[in-house]
Scaffold this motif. Structure first.
Motif, PDB file in Angstrom:
ATOM      1  N   GLN B  38      34.289  -1.820 -48.828  1.00 29.77           N
ATOM      2  CA  GLN B  38      33.721  -2.679 -49.863  1.00 29.77           C
ATOM      3  C   GLN B  38      34.683  -2.893 -51.038  1.00 29.77           C
ATOM      4  N   SER B  39      35.690  -2.054 -51.135  1.00 34.43           N
ATOM      5  CA  SER B  39      36.680  -2.193 -52.205  1.00 34.43           C
ATOM      6  C   SER B  39      38.053  -1.918 -51.600  1.00 34.43           C
ATOM      7  N   PRO B  40      39.110  -2.329 -52.290  1.00 30.72           N
ATOM      8  CA  PRO B  40      40.458  -2.039 -51.776  1.00 30.72           C
ATOM      9  C   PRO B  40      40.666  -0.542 -51.549  1.00 30.72           C
ATOM     10  N   GLU B  41      40.173   0.302 -52.467  1.00 32.96           N
ATOM     11  CA  GLU B  41      40.400   1.746 -52.331  1.00 32.96           C
ATOM     12  C   GLU B  41      39.744   2.271 -51.051  1.00 32.96           C
ATOM     13  N   GLU B  42      38.518   1.831 -50.784  1.00 31.12           N
ATOM     14  CA  GLU B  42      37.837   2.221 -49.544  1.00 31.12           C
ATOM     15  C   GLU B  42      38.596   1.712 -48.317  1.00 31.12           C
ATOM     16  N   PHE B  43      39.126   0.495 -48.436  1.00 37.41           N
ATOM     17  CA  PHE B  43      39.911  -0.098 -47.347  1.00 37.41           C
ATOM     18  C   PHE B  43      41.115   0.779 -47.024  1.00 37.41           C
ATOM     19  N   PHE B  44      41.860   1.172 -48.073  1.00 36.31           N
ATOM     20  CA  PHE B  44      43.060   1.988 -47.840  1.00 36.31           C
ATOM     21  C   PHE B  44      42.701   3.301 -47.152  1.00 36.31           C
ATOM     22  N   SER B  45      41.650   3.964 -47.655  1.00 35.30           N
ATOM     23  CA  SER B  45      41.253   5.254 -47.075  1.00 35.30           C
ATOM     24  C   SER B  45      40.801   5.090 -45.627  1.00 35.30           C
ATOM     25  N   ALA B  46      39.977   4.053 -45.386  1.00 35.39           N
ATOM     26  CA  ALA B  46      39.443   3.850 -44.034  1.00 35.39           C
ATOM     27  C   ALA B  46      40.568   3.533 -43.051  1.00 35.39           C
ATOM     28  N   VAL B  47      41.509   2.704 -43.466  1.00 34.07           N
ATOM     29  CA  VAL B  47      42.611   2.347 -42.575  1.00 34.07           C
ATOM     30  C   VAL B  47      43.482   3.576 -42.304  1.00 34.07           C
ATOM     31  N   GLU B  48      43.799   4.318 -43.359  1.00 31.86           N
ATOM     32  CA  GLU B  48      44.645   5.501 -43.171  1.00 31.86           C
ATOM     33  C   GLU B  48      43.983   6.495 -42.204  1.00 31.86           C
ATOM     34  N   ARG B  49      42.703   6.751 -42.467  1.00 30.27           N
ATOM     35  CA  ARG B  49      41.952   7.706 -41.644  1.00 30.27           C
ATOM     36  C   ARG B  49      41.920   7.252 -40.177  1.00 30.27           C
ATOM     37  N   THR B  50      41.654   5.964 -39.984  1.00 28.37           N
ATOM     38  CA  THR B  50      41.512   5.445 -38.614  1.00 28.37           C
ATOM     39  C   THR B  50      42.854   5.435 -37.881  1.00 28.37           C
ATOM     40  N   VAL B  51      43.926   5.086 -38.588  1.00 29.13           N
ATOM     41  CA  VAL B  51      45.239   5.104 -37.943  1.00 29.13           C
ATOM     42  C   VAL B  51      45.599   6.537 -37.536  1.00 29.13           C
ATOM     43  N   ARG B  52      45.325   7.495 -38.429  1.00 25.68           N
ATOM     44  CA  ARG B  52      45.638   8.897 -38.082  1.00 25.68           C
ATOM     45  C   ARG B  52      44.792   9.368 -36.899  1.00 25.68           C
ATOM     46  N   ASN B  53      43.576   8.885 -36.849  1.00 27.56           N
ATOM     47  CA  ASN B  53      42.687   9.181 -35.729  1.00 27.56           C
ATOM     48  C   ASN B  53      43.284   8.627 -34.412  1.00 27.56           C
ATOM     49  N   ILE B  54      43.773   7.381 -34.469  1.00 23.00           N
ATOM     50  CA  ILE B  54      44.420   6.777 -33.294  1.00 23.00           C
ATOM     51  C   ILE B  54      45.644   7.597 -32.889  1.00 23.00           C
TER      52      ILE B  54
END
Lengths: 325, 325
Positions: B38-54
Motif C-alpha cells: 500500500q506504500s513504497p516502504e511496504e513495497f520494498f519490504s515485500a519485494v525484498e522478502r519475496t526475492v529472498r524467499n525465491i
C-alpha cells in the motif's frame, strides 16, 4: 577535394537545383520549368543539362561533388533509388523509375533520392528550426499535409519506407472521404482546397460577414486562394481569422495525439499555411497545450520552419552528401 | 555464472515475481497481494522478502542474478530508476520514489524499471508475437489502453520518456472528456468501462435485444463485465457481437492513423479485450485494411500477443538482464 554537393528539389511546377558549398551556402541555383520534365526521359535530360551548366558557370566538375540528392513529390523507394509513384505528375504514373541509377550513370556522381518531406525534414533538422533535436516531427502544410520523423536521432522511414503520413491521420471519425482511401483525414480539413472550400461555405452562409475577404476576391480575379484568406486575416477579417483558428485547432488535435504517441521535443511546421504565422500557430499551440498529456509537453516546442523554399535544395544536398542520420 | 534474472510485474491487484532461467523459462513464481504494498516502504519490504524467499527455495543467490527488472503501472523515469506517478495506486501519488536505487541497495543486484506497457512490449518483441520485428507497435486493451513502440529495432521512449500513449489519441473530434485532459481519446471508447457503459446503453435502448447478455447479467450478480459481454458474444448475442465489432472499428481507425504515421511491420494486441479473439481482431483488421494507405500495409500484420499474463514477468526479466535494444 569534394567540397560541394548538389540539391535537387522536384516540385509540381518546377525543379530547383542548387550547388551547395561546405558551409551550406547555395552558391549557384537554377530552375527547370515543369514543361521540361513531363516524362522521366525529359527529366533525366533536363537535370543532366542543368547540372553541366552549373558546373561550367561555377567552374567545378564531377570530382568536386560529394553527392547529389533529389527530393521527389511522391512515393519513393529511397533504399533502391527508385520512384514508385508520383501521383501528381502526369506522365510519371505507375512506374518504377530507377532515378538514382540513371542520373548516376549520366553524371558519374553518387545519387540518393527520397520524398520531398523527408528531404525537408533533413534540412530543418541539420541546419534549420530542428537543429540538434533527437526527436522531431516536421510537418508541411500546403496542397497536401506531409510529415517527416526524426526519432532517437535518426530519420525514421518505417517498414515499407512510407512513414510520416501525418496528413492521413483521421481527424473526424468516418468523416469526409480522402484521396488516400481513408475517411476524415487531417489533410481533408486543412489542405489548401479544404481551407478554401470552408471559407466559401461560410461566406455563403453568412452574407453580412467577411467583407474584407469579399473585396479581395473581387479584386483578384474572383478566385479565392489561401493567400487571399491570409491577407484578409491580416487586415482583421473575421471569417478569415476564424478559418485560421479552426485550421489551427484541427492541426492541434492531431498534434496532441502525435505528441502523446511520439513525445517529440519539437514540431517544426512549414509550407504555405504555416506562413500565416501566429494566426495558425497560436491555436495549434493552445490546442496541444490544452489536450496533450502534460508530461509529454514538458519539453515540447512547436515552431515555424526556417529554411522556407530553400529547404528542398538544402535537404537534398545534405542527403546527397551523406547526411541523414 | 549469472544465469538467472528476476522479473517483477506490479499490477493494481497483485505483484507477480518470477525467477527466469537462461532459456527464458519461469522456474519459480510468487504473488504479493495488493494489501502488502500500500506504500513504497511496504513495497520494498515485500519485494525484498519475496526475492529472498525465491533465492532460498530455488537455491540461488544474488551472484547468480544478472539483473532484476520491474514493470510499474504508471509514469516511470526509466533512466533514473524513479517512479514519477502511479495514478491508480493509493499511497503512491505525487512522489518521486527511487525504486531502483532502494531495491538495489537492499538486495545488491542491478535493477531497471519501466512502465508496464514498455515491459510487455520488450517481452512480446524478444520472445513473443513480435519476435524479430524492426518496427513494432504493442497495444494493450483493458481498463486503460496503452502502447509500446519498437522503432528501427529499438524501444522508443521519447523526449520525456512518455512515448506510446496510443490510448490517448483522439478518436472523436472534441468527444468525451478523458482523465488525461484530452477529449475523445480512444481509451474513452474502448477501455473496459466504456465497453460496459456502451453495452448497458444499448440494452436500455433496445429492450428486445441482447437476451443472452441479459441472462448472463442476471446469473452473475447483476454486474456487467467485459467478460460477460465476451461470453454472450461467443453464444451469438447480437448486442455483444455489435459491441466487439464497434470496438474493433474504433481501434482500427486509430491503428490506420498509426500505420500511416509509423508504418510498422506488426501490431501486437494484448490485454483483456484482445481475449475476444476474432470478434475484435476481424473488425480491427478489416478497418485498417480498408482505411490505411495500401503501401503502408504491404507488410503489416495485426496479431494477438502470445505471452498473456506472463508478459510482465518475462519482459521485466529480459529488461533487468539488459535486453531492451
Amino acid at each position: 577535394m569534394k567540397s560541394y554537393s548538389i540539391g535537387i528539389d522536384m516540385g509540381a511546377t518546377s525543379i530547383k537545383l542548387g550547388l551547395v558549398d561546405a558551409s551550406q551556402t547555395i552558391v549557384n541555383r537554377k530552375n527547370i520549368p515543369v514543361d521540361h520534365y513531363q516524362s522521366p526521359e525529359e527529366f533525366f535530360s533536363a537535370v543532366e543539362r542543368t547540372v553541366r551548366n552549373i558546373f561550367e558557370e561555377s567552374a567545378v566538375c564531377a570530382e568536386d561533388i560529394s553527392g547529389i540528392g533529389i527530393g521527389l513529390p511522391g512515393c519513393v523507394d529511397s533504399v533502391n533509388g527508385v520512384v514508385r509513384d508520383l501521383t501528381n505528375m502526369q506522365g510519371w504514373r505507375g512506374e518504377n523509375i530507377p532515378i538514382a541509377a540513371t542520373i548516376r550513370e549520366r553524371l558519374g556522381i553518387s545519387i540518393r533520392i527520397d520524398n520531398d518531406v523527408n528531404i525537408m525534414t533533413i534540412a530543418e533538422w541539420h541546419i534549420g528550426a530542428g537543429k540538434g533535436c533527437k526527436n522531431l516531427i516536421c510537418c508541411t502544410l500546403g496542397t497536401g499535409v506531409g510529415g517527416g520523423l526524426v526519432l532517437d536521432g535518426k530519420l525514421y522511414r518505417g517498414s515499407t519506407l512510407t512513414a510520416g503520413e501525418i496528413g492521413h491521420i483521421p481527424l473526424f471519425y468516418m468523416g469526409e472521404p480522402c484521396n488516400c482511401g481513408n475517411r476524415g483525414c487531417l489533410e481533408r480539413y486543412v489542405g489548401n482546397a479544404a481551407i478554401v472550400a470552408r471559407t466559401l461555405c461560410i461566406l455563403q452562409e453568412r452574407p453580412n460577414e467577411g467583407l474584407i475577404i469579399r473585396q479581395l476576391i473581387e479584386s483578384e480575379d474572383k478566385q479565392l486562394t489561401p493567400k487571399i484568406i491570409f491577407d484578409a486575416a491580416q487586415k482583421g477579417d473575421s471569417v478569415a481569422c476564424e478559418i485560421f483558428r479552426t485550421t489551427g485547432e484541427y492541426i492541434g488535435v492531431i498534434f496532441s495525439g502525435l505528441v502523446n504517441t511520439l513525445n517529440p521535443e519539437k514540431i517544426v511546421v512549414g509550407g504555405g499555411v504555416a506562413n500565416a504565422g501566429n494566426l495558425v500557430f497560436d491555436p495549434i499551440r493552445e490546442t496541444v497545450s490544452r489536450y496533450a498529456m502534460p508530461v509529454a509537453t514538458e519539453k515540447l516546442q512547436i515552431v515555424p520552419a526556417t529554411l522556407g523554399d530553400d529547404a528542398g535544395i538544402h535537404g537534398a544536398a545534405l542527403y546527397g552528401s551523406g547526411h541523414d542520420v
